[in-house]
Design a protein around this motif. Structure first.
Motif, PDB file in Angstrom:
ATOM      1  N   VAL A   1      37.268  21.259  17.395  1.00 11.36           N
ATOM      2  CA  VAL A   1      37.499  21.622  16.001  1.00 11.36           C
ATOM      3  C   VAL A   1      36.301  22.424  15.535  1.00 11.36           C
ATOM      4  CG1 VAL A   1      37.895  20.739  13.681  1.00 11.36           C
ATOM      5  CG2 VAL A   1      38.812  19.497  15.630  1.00 11.36           C
ATOM      6  N   THR A   2      36.581  23.597  14.947  1.00  5.75           N
ATOM      7  CA  THR A   2      35.501  24.416  14.401  1.00  5.75           C
ATOM      8  C   THR A   2      35.846  24.821  12.974  1.00  5.75           C
ATOM      9  OG1 THR A   2      36.479  26.378  15.416  1.00  5.75           O
ATOM     10  CG2 THR A   2      34.702  25.334  16.603  1.00  5.75           C
ATOM     11  N   PRO A   3      34.876  24.810  12.080  1.00  2.44           N
ATOM     12  CA  PRO A   3      33.507  24.370  12.288  1.00  2.44           C
ATOM     13  C   PRO A   3      33.444  22.857  12.471  1.00  2.44           C
ATOM     14  CG  PRO A   3      33.852  24.819   9.968  1.00  2.44           C
ATOM     15  CD  PRO A   3      35.114  25.217  10.691  1.00  2.44           C
ATOM     16  N   ALA A   4      32.290  22.364  12.859  1.00  3.62           N
ATOM     17  CA  ALA A   4      32.085  20.937  13.099  1.00  3.62           C
ATOM     18  C   ALA A   4      32.304  20.135  11.820  1.00  3.62           C
ATOM     19  CB  ALA A   4      30.675  20.700  13.622  1.00  3.62           C
ATOM     20  N   GLY A   5      32.554  18.847  11.997  1.00  3.17           N
ATOM     21  CA  GLY A   5      32.676  17.966  10.847  1.00  3.17           C
ATOM     22  C   GLY A   5      33.883  17.061  10.893  1.00  3.17           C
ATOM     23  N   LEU A   6      34.939  17.482  11.575  1.00  5.84           N
ATOM     24  CA  LEU A   6      36.148  16.669  11.619  1.00  5.84           C
ATOM     25  C   LEU A   6      36.018  15.507  12.597  1.00  5.84           C
ATOM     26  CD1 LEU A   6      38.814  16.711  10.100  1.00  5.84           C
ATOM     27  CD2 LEU A   6      39.821  17.947  12.019  1.00  5.84           C
ATOM     28  N   ASP A   7      34.991  15.541  13.436  1.00 10.92           N
ATOM     29  CA  ASP A   7      34.779  14.447  14.381  1.00 10.92           C
ATOM     30  C   ASP A   7      34.548  13.125  13.655  1.00 10.92           C
ATOM     31  OD1 ASP A   7      32.463  15.885  13.585  1.00 10.92           O
ATOM     32  OD2 ASP A   7      31.281  14.969  15.180  1.00 10.92           O
ATOM     33  N   ASP A   8      34.006  13.172  12.449  1.00  8.28           N
ATOM     34  CA  ASP A   8      33.817  11.950  11.665  1.00  8.28           C
ATOM     35  C   ASP A   8      35.157  11.293  11.341  1.00  8.28           C
ATOM     36  OD1 ASP A   8      31.054  12.313  11.676  1.00  8.28           O
ATOM     37  OD2 ASP A   8      31.067  13.388   9.764  1.00  8.28           O
TER      38      ASP A   8
ATOM     39  N   GLU B   1      36.150   7.486  12.467  1.00  7.16           N
ATOM     40  CA  GLU B   1      36.566   6.491  11.487  1.00  7.16           C
ATOM     41  C   GLU B   1      37.974   5.985  11.776  1.00  7.16           C
ATOM     42  OE1 GLU B   1      36.901   5.867   6.648  1.00  7.16           O
ATOM     43  OE2 GLU B   1      35.647   7.491   7.420  1.00  7.16           O
ATOM     44  N   MET B   2      38.862   6.893  12.193  1.00  4.97           N
ATOM     45  CA  MET B   2      40.238   6.496  12.520  1.00  4.97           C
ATOM     46  C   MET B   2      40.246   5.564  13.738  1.00  4.97           C
ATOM     47  SD  MET B   2      43.393   6.717  11.569  1.00  4.97           S
ATOM     48  CE  MET B   2      43.465   8.156  10.543  1.00  4.97           C
ATOM     49  N   ALA B   3      39.451   5.874  14.753  1.00  2.21           N
ATOM     50  CA  ALA B   3      39.391   5.032  15.948  1.00  2.21           C
ATOM     51  C   ALA B   3      38.886   3.639  15.598  1.00  2.21           C
ATOM     52  CB  ALA B   3      38.495   5.676  17.004  1.00  2.21           C
ATOM     53  N   GLU B   4      37.855   3.559  14.771  1.00  2.00           N
ATOM     54  CA  GLU B   4      37.325   2.257  14.346  1.00  2.00           C
ATOM     55  C   GLU B   4      38.380   1.455  13.601  1.00  2.00           C
ATOM     56  OE1 GLU B   4      33.756   2.839  12.078  1.00  2.00           O
ATOM     57  OE2 GLU B   4      32.764   3.904  13.728  1.00  2.00           O
ATOM     58  N   PHE B   5      39.110   2.126  12.705  1.00  2.00           N
ATOM     59  CA  PHE B   5      40.154   1.437  11.945  1.00  2.00           C
ATOM     60  C   PHE B   5      41.264   0.945  12.866  1.00  2.00           C
ATOM     61  CE2 PHE B   5      44.340   1.795   9.876  1.00  2.00           C
ATOM     62  CZ  PHE B   5      44.245   0.695   9.038  1.00  2.00           C
TER      63      PHE B   5
ATOM     64  N   GLU C   1      48.572   3.219   4.091  1.00  2.00           N
ATOM     65  CA  GLU C   1      47.712   3.567   2.961  1.00  2.00           C
ATOM     66  C   GLU C   1      46.294   3.884   3.424  1.00  2.00           C
ATOM     67  OE1 GLU C   1      47.834   0.613  -0.149  1.00  2.00           O
ATOM     68  OE2 GLU C   1      50.023   0.587  -0.113  1.00  2.00           O
ATOM     69  N   LYS C   2      45.750   3.070   4.314  1.00  2.00           N
ATOM     70  CA  LYS C   2      44.384   3.276   4.805  1.00  2.00           C
ATOM     71  C   LYS C   2      44.297   4.572   5.608  1.00  2.00           C
ATOM     72  CE  LYS C   2      40.106   2.306   5.901  1.00  2.00           C
ATOM     73  NZ  LYS C   2      39.010   2.484   4.973  1.00  2.00           N
ATOM     74  N   ILE C   3      45.288   4.836   6.460  1.00  2.00           N
ATOM     75  CA  ILE C   3      45.292   6.068   7.262  1.00  2.00           C
ATOM     76  C   ILE C   3      45.344   7.285   6.349  1.00  2.00           C
ATOM     77  CG2 ILE C   3      46.690   7.438   8.866  1.00  2.00           C
ATOM     78  CD1 ILE C   3      47.351   4.725  10.278  1.00  2.00           C
ATOM     79  N   MET C   4      46.193   7.234   5.325  1.00  2.00           N
ATOM     80  CA  MET C   4      46.278   8.357   4.378  1.00  2.00           C
ATOM     81  C   MET C   4      44.938   8.558   3.672  1.00  2.00           C
ATOM     82  SD  MET C   4      49.227   9.860   4.417  1.00  2.00           S
ATOM     83  CE  MET C   4      49.374  10.654   2.850  1.00  2.00           C
ATOM     84  N   ALA C   5      44.291   7.480   3.294  1.00  2.00           N
ATOM     85  CA  ALA C   5      43.004   7.578   2.602  1.00  2.00           C
ATOM     86  C   ALA C   5      41.936   8.196   3.504  1.00  2.00           C
ATOM     87  CB  ALA C   5      42.563   6.201   2.120  1.00  2.00           C
TER      88      ALA C   5
END
Length: 119
Positions: free
Chosen positions: A70-77, A81-85, A99-103
């Motif tokens: 993904v460019t530019p960088a930043g979407l890795d966060d 967060e999705m993996a942790e959830f 609801e949490k996924i949408m948020a």
């Protein structure tokens, strides 16, 4: 990324990012406003910057492996967060999960669409 059998994100868009996928293992169906494509091992898929609605689904019986950039960088966060959830989501009700996924997606500038949006 590892995508479980039958899994993949609902249609979504992100106007500020270019996203590319290289299929390392498995068979994945990509859909966008421009059409659909079944990507097999060795396939490359480009989602250009500008907000095109797209999504994908693992069609195989085994986890699909995708190299995603993904460019530019930043979407890795978002992915972290999705993996942790998702690791702790099994105890949540389906409505709470949605609801949490949408948020999470909205927090990172993603626009989400219903699962059948591209059908």
């Amino acid at each position: 990324m590892s995508v479980p059998p039958g899994a993949g994100p609902n249609p979504h868009a992100h106007a500020d990012f270019t996203e590319t996928f290289f299929v390392l293992e498995g068979e994945v169906s990509f859909k966008s406003q421009l059409g659909s494509y079944v990507a097999k091992k060795g396939s490359f898929v480009n989602i250009p910057k500008g907000g095109i609605v797209h999504g994908f689904k693992n069609l195989s019986d085994h986890p699909a492996k995708l190299l995603c950039t993904v460019t530019p960088a930043g979407l890795d966060d978002l992915f972290e967060e999705m993996a942790e959830f998702m690791e702790t989501a099994l105890s949540n009700k389906e409505s709470e999960m949605k609801e949490k996924i949408m948020a999470i997606f909205e927090k990172y500038g993603q626009q989400m669409f219903p699962p059948d949006y591209l059908d």
